[in-house]
Design a protein around this motif. Structure first.
Motif, PDB file in Angstrom:
ATOM      1  N   ARG A   1       7.193   5.358   8.770  1.00 16.37           N
ATOM      2  CA  ARG A   1       6.072   4.740   9.128  1.00 16.37           C
ATOM      3  C   ARG A   1       6.058   3.308   8.566  1.00 16.37           C
ATOM      4  NH1 ARG A   1       0.774   8.680   8.953  1.00 16.37           N
ATOM      5  NH2 ARG A   1       2.310  10.171  10.674  1.00 16.37           N
ATOM      6  N   LEU A   2       6.679   2.918   7.452  1.00 16.02           N
ATOM      7  CA  LEU A   2       7.517   2.039   6.401  1.00 16.02           C
ATOM      8  C   LEU A   2       7.971   1.603   7.539  1.00 16.02           C
ATOM      9  CD1 LEU A   2       6.757   0.676   4.469  1.00 16.02           C
ATOM     10  CD2 LEU A   2       8.190   1.683   3.187  1.00 16.02           C
ATOM     11  N   ARG A   3       8.753   1.670   8.076  1.00 21.72           N
ATOM     12  CA  ARG A   3      10.216   1.219   8.747  1.00 21.72           C
ATOM     13  C   ARG A   3       8.427   0.289  10.697  1.00 21.72           C
ATOM     14  NH1 ARG A   3      15.128   0.881   7.495  1.00 21.72           N
ATOM     15  NH2 ARG A   3      15.562   2.641   5.821  1.00 21.72           N
ATOM     16  N   SER A   4       8.091   1.068  10.790  1.00 21.11           N
ATOM     17  CA  SER A   4       7.278   0.612  12.323  1.00 21.11           C
ATOM     18  C   SER A   4       6.264  -0.570  11.544  1.00 21.11           C
ATOM     19  CB  SER A   4       6.792   1.591  12.224  1.00 21.11           C
ATOM     20  OG  SER A   4       7.279   2.799  12.739  1.00 21.11           O
TER      21      SER A   4
ATOM     22  N   ALA B   1       8.544  -3.832   0.693  1.00 24.44           N
ATOM     23  CA  ALA B   1       8.625  -2.904   1.409  1.00 24.44           C
ATOM     24  C   ALA B   1      10.093  -1.777   0.000  1.00 24.44           C
ATOM     25  CB  ALA B   1       9.757  -2.544   3.051  1.00 24.44           C
ATOM     26  N   ARG B   2      10.705  -2.327   0.487  1.00 25.88           N
ATOM     27  CA  ARG B   2      12.057  -2.025  -0.806  1.00 25.88           C
ATOM     28  C   ARG B   2      11.323  -1.684  -1.611  1.00 25.88           C
ATOM     29  NH1 ARG B   2      15.587  -5.341  -0.144  1.00 25.88           N
ATOM     30  NH2 ARG B   2      16.644  -4.575   0.985  1.00 25.88           N
ATOM     31  N   LYS B   3      10.133  -2.459  -2.774  1.00 29.98           N
ATOM     32  CA  LYS B   3       9.645  -2.601  -3.848  1.00 29.98           C
ATOM     33  C   LYS B   3       8.918  -1.657  -3.724  1.00 29.98           C
ATOM     34  CE  LYS B   3       6.891  -5.332  -6.594  1.00 29.98           C
ATOM     35  NZ  LYS B   3       5.241  -6.513  -7.001  1.00 29.98           N
ATOM     36  N   ALA B   4       7.575  -1.337  -2.573  1.00 30.82           N
ATOM     37  CA  ALA B   4       6.833  -0.614  -2.510  1.00 30.82           C
ATOM     38  C   ALA B   4       7.717   1.231  -2.756  1.00 30.82           C
ATOM     39  CB  ALA B   4       6.224  -0.437  -0.947  1.00 30.82           C
TER      40      ALA B   4
ATOM     41  N   ASN C   1       0.852  -1.211  -0.110  1.00 31.02           N
ATOM     42  CA  ASN C   1      -0.337  -0.155  -0.682  1.00 31.02           C
ATOM     43  C   ASN C   1       1.069   1.344   0.128  1.00 31.02           C
ATOM     44  OD1 ASN C   1      -2.423  -1.167   0.226  1.00 31.02           O
ATOM     45  ND2 ASN C   1      -2.733  -1.257   1.716  1.00 31.02           N
ATOM     46  N   TYR C   2       2.227   0.999   0.497  1.00 38.24           N
ATOM     47  CA  TYR C   2       2.891   2.173   0.436  1.00 38.24           C
ATOM     48  C   TYR C   2       3.466   2.627  -0.787  1.00 38.24           C
ATOM     49  CZ  TYR C   2       3.420   3.244   5.427  1.00 38.24           C
ATOM     50  OH  TYR C   2       2.319   3.139   6.546  1.00 38.24           O
ATOM     51  N   ALA C   3       3.002   2.482  -1.645  1.00 38.71           N
ATOM     52  CA  ALA C   3       3.331   2.657  -3.286  1.00 38.71           C
ATOM     53  C   ALA C   3       1.997   2.721  -3.727  1.00 38.71           C
ATOM     54  CB  ALA C   3       3.776   1.338  -4.152  1.00 38.71           C
TER      55      ALA C   3
END
Length: 382
Positions: free
Chosen positions: A323-326, A352-355, A303-305
């Motif tokens: 926030r992504l790391r959290s 996460a890296r892909k996002a 969703n972060y993308a």
């Protein structure tokens, strides 16, 4: 699973006043002073209407979460803190069954206890009270507050929290809310800091009945799981639960192909709070991450993308990486007792890296793969 995910999203979502937690903190002293004045006023403190948002569940269906203003959250958290600190208020304490929203108990505690129970009694009866929060009888709940909570000065605030309602919304969304079975004047709205404690108060007598029957059980809010030594015992538990919950206006779904009420045999895995309890090669049970939950985690991170998703959840460039790391860290902590935690963490880092790469490429026209590690470190991204 009742992980940090939804709580984290709600913490960074504004109420009807459009003030996020970050914005509230930016003028903290003045905002707290304003709450103090309202609390000391001769006029009773009034909670603002709730901001409704739909949160997608792992099943693909939606749950309605009703967001109070940050000020109202602080007031309810303060009331909650007082109640949790009073030893006489046993409904805020652990009773052997109620792991949800009890001081000193975590989701991981509930799951590990479920594992212990299943290694002793491998048959499982699992159910979910139908629309629990939406069907709580407010009059009954208020009577329990009056009978049990000795701090009478808190009763008006508690009653006001029980009566909190959704703000007026456009007609199309109103129809969506109505279709979800939410009726004004009935139930307790999900999203209030006090709602979980209300659930424990409302269901405490039911917990006592289960304990008196010497049934191994764990309840996390309205999710209930029982462990037994036979199918017949599971059916008897179902009949007992239906009868006792019906007496307080609550219902359980019957057994069926698409029902949340299920009977699980020893050879079958069962999912509880997003974690699968399944037998290994030696016949002992272990904790694992279910495929459905893994997919939910993947979607939550990806969703972060999505720029629209980020905007709706108040996530800007200044807080994006943190926030992504959290989010990743919350999932890692929630599943740390599973046998496949390491592989999950490796997958989460890839997602996460892909996002990050997709977000920057699609919306900012920046190819993170070409800018080097130092530049990525500057952006504090994966």
């Amino acid at each position: 699973m009742y992980s940090s995910t939804h709580r984290f999203q709600r913490a960074n979502t504004s109420g009807i006043d459009n003030i996020t937690l970050d914005a509230f903190k930016s003028n903290l002293d003045a905002n707290l002073h304003s709450i103090s004045i309202r609390m000391r006023s001769d006029t009773p403190y009034e909670f603002s209407p709730l901001h409704p948002i739909r949160v997608k569940k792992p099943s693909g269906k939606y749950r309605l979460i009703c967001i109070p203003t940050v000020a109202d959250r602080i007031v309810q958290k303060a009331v909650q803190s007082v109640l949790l600190s009073k030893s006489r208020w046993k409904y805020a304490k652990f009773n052997g069954i109620n792991y949800g929203f009890v001081k000193g108990k975590k989701v991981s505690d509930a799951v590990k206890e479920a594992l212990t129970h299943r290694n002793r009694n491998p048959f499982v009866y699992k159910t979910d009270i139908q629309s629990f929060f939406d069907n709580v009888d407010r009059t009954t709940l208020k009577e329990k507050i009056e009978q049990i909570i000795p701090q009478k000065s808190l009763h008006p605030l508690l009653f006001a929290a029980v009566d909190c309602e959704i703000a007026h919304v456009p007609d199309p969304f109103f129809k969506v809310i109505k279709a979800m079975g939410i009726v004004r004047g009935k139930g307790v709205r999900q999203g209030l800091p006090l709602s979980p404690l209300f659930s424990n108060l409302y269901l405490h007598h039911f917990d006592e009945i289960v304990r008196a029957a010497r049934i191994d059980a764990i309840r996390y809010a309205d999710d209930i799981i029982f462990f037994s030594d036979s199918e017949d015992a599971c059916h008897r538990i179902h009949d007992l639960c239906k009868d006792k919950l019906f007496a307080i206006g609550l219902t359980l779904p019957d057994f069926g192909s698409h029902s949340k009420t299920i009977l699980v045999k020893p050879s079958e895995p069962v999912e509880f709070l997003g974690i699968s309890i399944e037998a290994n090669a030696t016949g002992q049970y272990q904790l694992a991450i279910s495929s459905a939950q893994r997919e939910h985690i993947r979607n939550s991170i990806l969703n972060y993308a999505d720029l629209k998703y980020l905007s709706e959840h108040g996530i800007g460039i200044a807080t994006y990486a943190q926030r992504l790391r959290s989010l990743v860290g919350g999932f890692e902590g929630a599943y740390r007792d599973c046998i496949d935690t390491t592989s999950l963490f490796e997958s989460m880092m890839q997602w996460a890296r892909k996002a990050c790469f997709e977000l920057f490429k699609r919306h900012l026209n920046i190819n993170l793969a070409s800018i080097g590690k130092d530049a990525r470190r500057f952006f504090e991204i994966f």
